[in-house]
Design a protein around this motif. Structure first.
Motif, PDB file in Angstrom:
ATOM      1  N   LEU A   1       0.819  -1.209   0.000  1.00 36.70           N
ATOM      2  CA  LEU A   1       0.000   0.000   0.000  1.00 36.70           C
ATOM      3  C   LEU A   1       0.856   1.263   0.000  1.00 36.70           C
ATOM      4  CD1 LEU A   1      -2.904  -0.947   2.456  1.00 36.70           C
ATOM      5  CD2 LEU A   1      -2.880  -1.040  -0.047  1.00 36.70           C
ATOM      6  N   GLY A   2       2.098   1.131   0.403  1.00 37.36           N
ATOM      7  CA  GLY A   2       3.016   2.241   0.274  1.00 37.36           C
ATOM      8  C   GLY A   2       2.941   3.284   1.357  1.00 37.36           C
ATOM      9  N   GLY A   3       2.550   2.889   2.542  1.00 32.97           N
ATOM     10  CA  GLY A   3       2.491   3.856   3.639  1.00 32.97           C
ATOM     11  C   GLY A   3       2.347   3.133   4.961  1.00 32.97           C
ATOM     12  N   THR A   4       2.056   3.891   6.004  1.00 34.73           N
ATOM     13  CA  THR A   4       1.874   3.321   7.333  1.00 34.73           C
ATOM     14  C   THR A   4       0.536   2.596   7.419  1.00 34.73           C
ATOM     15  OG1 THR A   4       3.195   5.063   8.355  1.00 34.73           O
ATOM     16  CG2 THR A   4       1.707   3.837   9.796  1.00 34.73           C
ATOM     17  N   VAL A   5       0.549   1.388   7.917  1.00 33.58           N
ATOM     18  CA  VAL A   5      -0.678   0.634   8.165  1.00 33.58           C
ATOM     19  C   VAL A   5      -0.812   0.465   9.669  1.00 33.58           C
ATOM     20  CG1 VAL A   5      -1.902  -1.563   7.857  1.00 33.58           C
ATOM     21  CG2 VAL A   5      -0.589  -0.578   5.963  1.00 33.58           C
ATOM     22  N   LYS A   6      -1.847   1.031  10.235  1.00 30.99           N
ATOM     23  CA  LYS A   6      -2.090   0.895  11.669  1.00 30.99           C
ATOM     24  C   LYS A   6      -2.595  -0.522  11.956  1.00 30.99           C
ATOM     25  CE  LYS A   6      -3.049   5.811  12.065  1.00 30.99           C
ATOM     26  NZ  LYS A   6      -4.045   6.861  12.371  1.00 30.99           N
ATOM     27  N   ARG A   7      -2.504  -0.914  13.213  1.00 32.79           N
ATOM     28  CA  ARG A   7      -2.897  -2.279  13.558  1.00 32.79           C
ATOM     29  C   ARG A   7      -3.636  -2.299  14.893  1.00 32.79           C
ATOM     30  NH1 ARG A   7       1.199  -7.457  14.521  1.00 32.79           N
ATOM     31  NH2 ARG A   7      -0.435  -9.012  14.911  1.00 32.79           N
ATOM     32  N   LEU A   8      -4.759  -3.008  14.908  1.00 32.47           N
ATOM     33  CA  LEU A   8      -5.504  -3.272  16.136  1.00 32.47           C
ATOM     34  C   LEU A   8      -5.462  -4.775  16.357  1.00 32.47           C
ATOM     35  CD1 LEU A   8      -7.327  -2.087  18.386  1.00 32.47           C
ATOM     36  CD2 LEU A   8      -9.290  -2.630  16.925  1.00 32.47           C
ATOM     37  N   HIS A   9      -4.930  -5.182  17.521  1.00 32.58           N
ATOM     38  CA  HIS A   9      -4.682  -6.611  17.741  1.00 32.58           C
ATOM     39  C   HIS A   9      -5.255  -7.073  19.071  1.00 32.58           C
ATOM     40  CE1 HIS A   9      -2.627 -10.468  17.508  1.00 32.58           C
ATOM     41  NE2 HIS A   9      -2.214 -10.292  18.746  1.00 32.58           N
ATOM     42  N   GLY A  10      -5.885  -8.259  19.042  1.00 28.65           N
ATOM     43  CA  GLY A  10      -6.250  -8.955  20.267  1.00 28.65           C
ATOM     44  C   GLY A  10      -7.457  -8.423  21.006  1.00 28.65           C
ATOM     45  N   VAL A  11      -8.264  -7.597  20.364  1.00 33.58           N
ATOM     46  CA  VAL A  11      -9.455  -7.052  21.031  1.00 33.58           C
ATOM     47  C   VAL A  11     -10.581  -8.081  20.987  1.00 33.58           C
ATOM     48  CG1 VAL A  11     -11.244  -5.273  20.959  1.00 33.58           C
ATOM     49  CG2 VAL A  11      -8.859  -4.660  20.532  1.00 33.58           C
ATOM     50  N   ARG A  12     -11.071  -8.473  22.135  1.00 34.16           N
ATOM     51  CA  ARG A  12     -12.171  -9.433  22.182  1.00 34.16           C
ATOM     52  C   ARG A  12     -13.497  -8.704  21.972  1.00 34.16           C
ATOM     53  NH1 ARG A  12     -13.564 -13.948  26.872  1.00 34.16           N
ATOM     54  NH2 ARG A  12     -15.439 -14.752  25.842  1.00 34.16           N
ATOM     55  N   GLY A  13     -14.361  -9.318  21.189  1.00 34.91           N
ATOM     56  CA  GLY A  13     -15.630  -8.698  20.807  1.00 34.91           C
ATOM     57  C   GLY A  13     -15.491  -8.178  19.392  1.00 34.91           C
ATOM     58  N   MET A  14     -15.935  -8.964  18.413  1.00 34.09           N
ATOM     59  CA  MET A  14     -15.698  -8.620  17.013  1.00 34.09           C
ATOM     60  C   MET A  14     -16.338  -7.290  16.635  1.00 34.09           C
ATOM     61  SD  MET A  14     -16.200 -11.119  13.712  1.00 34.09           S
ATOM     62  CE  MET A  14     -15.220 -12.379  14.504  1.00 34.09           C
ATOM     63  N   ARG A  15     -17.555  -7.095  17.105  1.00 36.19           N
ATOM     64  CA  ARG A  15     -18.251  -5.846  16.783  1.00 36.19           C
ATOM     65  C   ARG A  15     -17.497  -4.656  17.380  1.00 36.19           C
ATOM     66  NH1 ARG A  15     -22.489  -7.887  18.180  1.00 36.19           N
ATOM     67  NH2 ARG A  15     -23.152  -8.721  16.186  1.00 36.19           N
ATOM     68  N   ARG A  16     -17.070  -4.801  18.618  1.00 37.19           N
ATOM     69  CA  ARG A  16     -16.301  -3.740  19.282  1.00 37.19           C
ATOM     70  C   ARG A  16     -14.997  -3.469  18.543  1.00 37.19           C
ATOM     71  NH1 ARG A  16     -12.529  -4.410  23.753  1.00 37.19           N
ATOM     72  NH2 ARG A  16     -12.043  -2.356  24.616  1.00 37.19           N
ATOM     73  N   ALA A  17     -14.319  -4.530  18.115  1.00 38.00           N
ATOM     74  CA  ALA A  17     -13.038  -4.363  17.432  1.00 38.00           C
ATOM     75  C   ALA A  17     -13.215  -3.586  16.127  1.00 38.00           C
ATOM     76  CB  ALA A  17     -12.416  -5.724  17.158  1.00 38.00           C
ATOM     77  N   TYR A  18     -14.223  -3.945  15.341  1.00 34.73           N
ATOM     78  CA  TYR A  18     -14.453  -3.228  14.088  1.00 34.73           C
ATOM     79  C   TYR A  18     -14.753  -1.763  14.346  1.00 34.73           C
ATOM     80  CZ  TYR A  18     -14.378  -7.154  10.807  1.00 34.73           C
ATOM     81  OH  TYR A  18     -13.979  -8.188  10.005  1.00 34.73           O
ATOM     82  N   ARG A  19     -15.551  -1.488  15.354  1.00 32.83           N
ATOM     83  CA  ARG A  19     -15.874  -0.085  15.652  1.00 32.83           C
ATOM     84  C   ARG A  19     -14.637   0.681  16.096  1.00 32.83           C
ATOM     85  NH1 ARG A  19     -21.548  -1.647  18.349  1.00 32.83           N
ATOM     86  NH2 ARG A  19     -22.922  -1.137  16.615  1.00 32.83           N
ATOM     87  N   LEU A  20     -13.757   0.030  16.820  1.00 34.48           N
ATOM     88  CA  LEU A  20     -12.538   0.703  17.267  1.00 34.48           C
ATOM     89  C   LEU A  20     -11.626   1.078  16.100  1.00 34.48           C
ATOM     90  CD1 LEU A  20     -11.621  -1.297  20.506  1.00 34.48           C
ATOM     91  CD2 LEU A  20     -12.319   1.107  20.348  1.00 34.48           C
ATOM     92  N   THR A  21     -11.643   0.283  15.023  1.00 34.13           N
ATOM     93  CA  THR A  21     -10.803   0.658  13.876  1.00 34.13           C
ATOM     94  C   THR A  21     -11.200   2.017  13.320  1.00 34.13           C
ATOM     95  OG1 THR A  21     -12.193  -0.463  12.202  1.00 34.13           O
ATOM     96  CG2 THR A  21     -10.440  -1.772  13.243  1.00 34.13           C
ATOM     97  N   ALA A  22     -12.480   2.348  13.427  1.00 33.64           N
ATOM     98  CA  ALA A  22     -12.947   3.646  12.923  1.00 33.64           C
ATOM     99  C   ALA A  22     -12.350   4.805  13.704  1.00 33.64           C
ATOM    100  CB  ALA A  22     -14.471   3.712  12.983  1.00 33.64           C
ATOM    101  N   GLU A  23     -11.949   4.559  14.951  1.00 30.79           N
ATOM    102  CA  GLU A  23     -11.387   5.623  15.785  1.00 30.79           C
ATOM    103  C   GLU A  23      -9.876   5.747  15.620  1.00 30.79           C
ATOM    104  OE1 GLU A  23     -13.790   7.363  16.966  1.00 30.79           O
ATOM    105  OE2 GLU A  23     -15.131   5.771  16.267  1.00 30.79           O
ATOM    106  N   MET A  24      -9.283   4.877  14.803  1.00 30.45           N
ATOM    107  CA  MET A  24      -7.830   4.891  14.611  1.00 30.45           C
ATOM    108  C   MET A  24      -7.398   5.721  13.409  1.00 30.45           C
ATOM    109  SD  MET A  24      -7.046   0.861  15.350  1.00 30.45           S
ATOM    110  CE  MET A  24      -5.266   1.062  15.170  1.00 30.45           C
ATOM    111  N   VAL A  25      -8.357   6.133  12.597  1.00 27.44           N
ATOM    112  CA  VAL A  25      -8.024   6.842  11.355  1.00 27.44           C
ATOM    113  C   VAL A  25      -8.559   8.262  11.393  1.00 27.44           C
ATOM    114  CG1 VAL A  25      -7.923   4.728   9.992  1.00 27.44           C
ATOM    115  CG2 VAL A  25     -10.100   5.941  10.217  1.00 27.44           C
ATOM    116  N   ASP A  26      -8.000   9.095  10.543  1.00 29.14           N
ATOM    117  CA  ASP A  26      -8.401  10.507  10.492  1.00 29.14           C
ATOM    118  C   ASP A  26      -9.234  10.827   9.260  1.00 29.14           C
ATOM    119  OD1 ASP A  26      -6.968  11.182  12.867  1.00 29.14           O
ATOM    120  OD2 ASP A  26      -5.112  11.174  11.700  1.00 29.14           O
TER     121      ASP A  26
END
Length: 234
Positions: free
Chosen positions: A27-52
């Motif tokens: 992809l040619g840039g920084t890729v953020k990572r969310l790892h080990g969060v239990r609760g699939m729905r919660r984990a997906y929602r948290l990815t939205a808070e990692m980006v600008d």
């Protein structure tokens, strides 16, 4: 550079770190990572808070992106489209479809996500399925991971696809999963597919029970109950 931010969402996949490095290189840039969060729905929602940015790439922890994926030519999402899914090659049964594929997704859609066992099926807005293949879904990294993939996917297909797939198409995919014979741990994917169909027969009409598909400890315990001795002894 693609112009889109990117996040890898991983949980316990053995190859997640190396696939994260590969994703960043392609992809040619920084890729953020969310790892080990239990609760699939919660984990997906948290990815939205990692980006600008409103739209970003989202990749599973077992997704191996094709080095030739044309990142520079990726088009923005059209209005009303919540997510675009590129196809991924399945290494054990030869199928190529959206399962495990690369996603371009709206942050606002994740924040407003509803309830569905197949979590991203509950996004508000349309889902666009690209016919282009973006890589391989490398879920077959251990007996358990291979089994889990077949189990979850075929349980959801057997109950009825939350993306509006026809019953005929769903049954064809189940047949391919249960016939898995290529690649590492293919027999475990086939066993998982059969077990998933059996689980759906029992749990499909009990939403709370069916939610076990998104509970990693329950999945591991169920695998060990059904196949643990074989997995340990080989």
């Amino acid at each position: 550079m693609t112009g889109f931010e990117a996040v890898q969402l991983s949980y316990d996949e053995p190859l997640a770190s190396s696939l994260h490095t590969r994703l960043a290189r392609v992809l040619g840039g920084t890729v953020k990572r969310l790892h080990g969060v239990r609760g699939m729905r919660r984990a997906y929602r948290l990815t939205a808070e990692m980006v600008d940015t409103e739209t970003f790439f989202l990749a599973d922890g077992d997704f191996a992106i094709d080095p030739e994926f044309p990142t520079a030519s990726v088009e923005p999402l059209s209005e009303g489209v919540a997510m675009r899914v590129w196809q991924a090659v399945n290494p054990v049964n030869g199928l190529t479809y959206g399962y495990g594929g690369l996603k371009l997704i709206r942050r606002s859609a994740l924040r407003e996500m509803g309830q569905a066992v197949d979590v991203l099926a509950a996004l508000p807005g349309r889902v666009e399925f690209s016919r282009q293949t973006a890589g391989v879904t490398r879920f077959n990294q251990s007996p358990f991971h291979a089994w889990r993939a077949g189990f979850r996917e075929c349980a959801m297909l057997a109950r009825g696809s939350e993306y509006g797939m026809t019953d005929v198409s769903a049954q064809k995919r189940i047949a391919s999963w249960t016939a898995s014979r290529d690649g590492e741990f293919a027999t475990y994917s086939a066993a998982g597919a059969r077990d998933g169909v059996d689980f759906a027969k029992v749990a499909a009409r009990n939403p709370q029970h069916f939610e076990a598909l998104n509970d990693p400890p329950w999945l591991y315990q169920h695998f060990m109950t059904l196949h643990g001795e074989q997995a340990v002894t080989g």
